[in-house]
Design a protein around this motif. Structure first.
Motif, PDB file in Angstrom:
ATOM      1  N   ARG A  79       0.820  -1.209   0.000  1.00 20.73           N
ATOM      2  CA  ARG A  79       0.000   0.000   0.000  1.00 20.73           C
ATOM      3  C   ARG A  79       0.858   1.264   0.000  1.00 20.73           C
ATOM      4  O   ARG A  79       0.544   2.239  -0.707  1.00 20.73           O
ATOM      5  CB  ARG A  79      -0.941  -0.001   1.213  1.00 20.73           C
ATOM      6  CG  ARG A  79      -1.824   1.239   1.306  1.00 20.73           C
ATOM      7  CD  ARG A  79      -2.781   1.128   2.483  1.00 20.73           C
ATOM      8  NE  ARG A  79      -3.751   0.070   2.291  1.00 20.73           N
ATOM      9  CZ  ARG A  79      -4.890   0.192   1.631  1.00 20.73           C
ATOM     10  NH1 ARG A  79      -5.210   1.364   1.072  1.00 20.73           N
ATOM     11  NH2 ARG A  79      -5.718  -0.817   1.522  1.00 20.73           N
ATOM     12  N   ALA A 112       2.064   1.857  -3.441  1.00 21.74           N
ATOM     13  CA  ALA A 112       0.966   2.292  -4.312  1.00 21.74           C
ATOM     14  C   ALA A 112       0.636   3.757  -4.075  1.00 21.74           C
ATOM     15  O   ALA A 112       0.303   4.495  -5.018  1.00 21.74           O
ATOM     16  CB  ALA A 112      -0.267   1.422  -4.082  1.00 21.74           C
ATOM     17  N   GLU A 113       0.732   4.207  -2.831  1.00 22.06           N
ATOM     18  CA  GLU A 113       0.490   5.618  -2.537  1.00 22.06           C
ATOM     19  C   GLU A 113       1.535   6.497  -3.212  1.00 22.06           C
ATOM     20  O   GLU A 113       1.222   7.595  -3.698  1.00 22.06           O
ATOM     21  CB  GLU A 113       0.503   5.850  -1.024  1.00 22.06           C
ATOM     22  CG  GLU A 113      -0.662   5.220  -0.274  1.00 22.06           C
ATOM     23  CD  GLU A 113      -1.989   5.885  -0.607  1.00 22.06           C
ATOM     24  OE1 GLU A 113      -1.987   7.004  -1.146  1.00 22.06           O
ATOM     25  OE2 GLU A 113      -3.040   5.275  -0.332  1.00 22.06           O
ATOM     26  N   ALA A 129       0.634   6.739  -6.915  1.00 18.82           N
ATOM     27  CA  ALA A 129      -0.502   7.648  -7.096  1.00 18.82           C
ATOM     28  C   ALA A 129      -0.073   9.103  -6.913  1.00 18.82           C
ATOM     29  O   ALA A 129      -0.525   9.990  -7.646  1.00 18.82           O
ATOM     30  CB  ALA A 129      -1.614   7.287  -6.106  1.00 18.82           C
ATOM     31  N   ASP A 130       0.812   9.355  -5.966  1.00 18.53           N
ATOM     32  CA  ASP A 130       1.292  10.713  -5.724  1.00 18.53           C
ATOM     33  C   ASP A 130       2.030  11.253  -6.948  1.00 18.53           C
ATOM     34  O   ASP A 130       1.806  12.390  -7.382  1.00 18.53           O
ATOM     35  CB  ASP A 130       2.214  10.712  -4.504  1.00 18.53           C
ATOM     36  CG  ASP A 130       2.760  12.099  -4.194  1.00 18.53           C
ATOM     37  OD1 ASP A 130       1.961  12.999  -3.899  1.00 18.53           O
ATOM     38  OD2 ASP A 130       3.996  12.272  -4.254  1.00 18.53           O
ATOM     39  N   SER A 183      -7.249   8.444  -7.746  1.00 17.76           N
ATOM     40  CA  SER A 183      -7.952   7.545  -6.833  1.00 17.76           C
ATOM     41  C   SER A 183      -8.283   6.212  -7.487  1.00 17.76           C
ATOM     42  O   SER A 183      -8.148   5.142  -6.863  1.00 17.76           O
ATOM     43  CB  SER A 183      -9.228   8.219  -6.311  1.00 17.76           C
ATOM     44  OG  SER A 183     -10.050   8.639  -7.380  1.00 17.76           O
ATOM     45  N   ARG A 227      -5.091   4.174  -7.827  1.00 12.81           N
ATOM     46  CA  ARG A 227      -4.701   3.646  -6.518  1.00 12.81           C
ATOM     47  C   ARG A 227      -5.482   2.374  -6.197  1.00 12.81           C
ATOM     48  O   ARG A 227      -4.903   1.363  -5.784  1.00 12.81           O
ATOM     49  CB  ARG A 227      -4.948   4.714  -5.450  1.00 12.81           C
ATOM     50  CG  ARG A 227      -4.491   4.312  -4.061  1.00 12.81           C
ATOM     51  CD  ARG A 227      -4.837   5.403  -3.052  1.00 12.81           C
ATOM     52  NE  ARG A 227      -4.032   6.610  -3.254  1.00 12.81           N
ATOM     53  CZ  ARG A 227      -4.500   7.760  -3.758  1.00 12.81           C
ATOM     54  NH1 ARG A 227      -5.780   7.854  -4.146  1.00 12.81           N
ATOM     55  NH2 ARG A 227      -3.716   8.802  -3.889  1.00 12.81           N
ATOM     56  N   ARG A 228      -6.783   2.401  -6.423  1.00  8.43           N
ATOM     57  CA  ARG A 228      -7.614   1.234  -6.118  1.00  8.43           C
ATOM     58  C   ARG A 228      -7.280   0.059  -7.040  1.00  8.43           C
ATOM     59  O   ARG A 228      -7.195  -1.088  -6.590  1.00  8.43           O
ATOM     60  CB  ARG A 228      -9.095   1.600  -6.250  1.00  8.43           C
ATOM     61  CG  ARG A 228      -9.603   2.535  -5.165  1.00  8.43           C
ATOM     62  CD  ARG A 228     -11.092   2.795  -5.330  1.00  8.43           C
ATOM     63  NE  ARG A 228     -11.883   1.588  -5.122  1.00  8.43           N
ATOM     64  CZ  ARG A 228     -13.186   1.519  -5.337  1.00  8.43           C
ATOM     65  NH1 ARG A 228     -13.846   2.587  -5.780  1.00  8.43           N
ATOM     66  NH2 ARG A 228     -13.842   0.392  -5.116  1.00  8.43           N
TER      67      ARG A 228
END
Length: 260
Positions: free
Chosen positions: A130, A133-134, A137-138, A149, A152-153
């Protein structure tokens, strides 16, 4: 590389013979269309079609009805060699909105110039959880100015359920994420797709993007894949051409958003 033969192979393996790209997704053939139906956070859309002037409008209407009944926004992925020649106009007339055109580029890994080094002070690390993954996404939000979003999912779902379907990496300068990218190997085919390669504005032009391509190319070669495939923007196309990728055709996403 024989461009026409590789494009035909791409159409056969990655479009007409497409496989689901994530948990809960299914690929279906209905009439002259191959589509993927996925959960709301996944990719929903049309991957391939074999249509002509007599059946295109009915096929478009059928897909609109299918995804609208599910409440899904979806994409018709139109390639420059798809038929009929006015398919894009027909999609627009049916309520689809075209996004910016990209170039389908393919490189044979053994022919690519992958001796580019990683910029000084930067390291490329795999994403497995996780926290990683953050970071991806950033970078996506900073590089493309778009909400991440859904990405990320999707990434978290794939890493959790079937991590073999995606390879994600992030470029770190110290502890700061400055670039990120994904790779999606397609089992049973010679292709690996490169997706989402982006660099934050302050680090562009310093070799981060090239390093991310080279890293993923080496991973793909180790897994036995022959070709890398990229939907390239105008910004990334010149870099990819210098690395040895060749343009095969164009691709334009046509997006349909059901009325709420």
């Amino acid at each position: 590389m024989d461009h026409a033969s590789v494009l035909a192979l791409f159409d056969r393996d990655l479009r007409e013979g497409a496989r689901p790209d994530g948990p809960g997704a299914r690929v279906e053939r209905t009439g002259g269309v191959v589509r993927q139906t996925a959960p709301e956070h996944g990719w929903n859309g049309v991957l391939w079609s074999a249509l002509d002037e007599t059946d295109a409008d009915a096929a478009i209407a059928e897909q609109v009805a299918h995804f609208t009944a599910l409440g899904r926004e979806f994409e018709w992925k139109l390639y420059g060699h798809d038929r009929p020649a006015d398919l894009g106009q027909r999609l627009a007339a049916a309520g689809f909105a075209p996004e910016p055109e990209e170039t389908l580029m393919v490189g044979e890994i053994t022919d690519l110039r992958l001796d580019t080094g990683t910029p000084e002070g930067v390291r490329v690390v795999p994403v497995t959880d996780r926290a990683g993954a953050e970071l991806v996404a950033d970078v996506h939000e900073k590089a493309f100015g778009a909400d991440a979003s859904r990405l990320r999912r999707q990434l978290l779902a794939r890493l959790s359920v079937d991590p073999g379907t995606v390879v994600a990496v992030v470029a770190l300068a110290g502890g700061e994420p400055v670039g990120a990218a994904r790779m999606e190997p397609v089992p049973g085919t010679p292709f690996t797709g490169l997706w989402g390669g982006g660099t934050v504005p302050a680090w562009r032009g310093r070799g981060v993007y090239r390093a991310l391509v080279a890293h993923r190319a080496r991973v793909a070669a180790d897994r036995g894949h022959r070709y890398l495939q990229v939907d390239a923007s105008d910004r990334s196309r010149p870099v990819l051409e210098r690395l040895g990728f060749a343009p095969l055709t164009t691709t334009t996403p046509y997006v349909y958003v059901p009325a709420r």
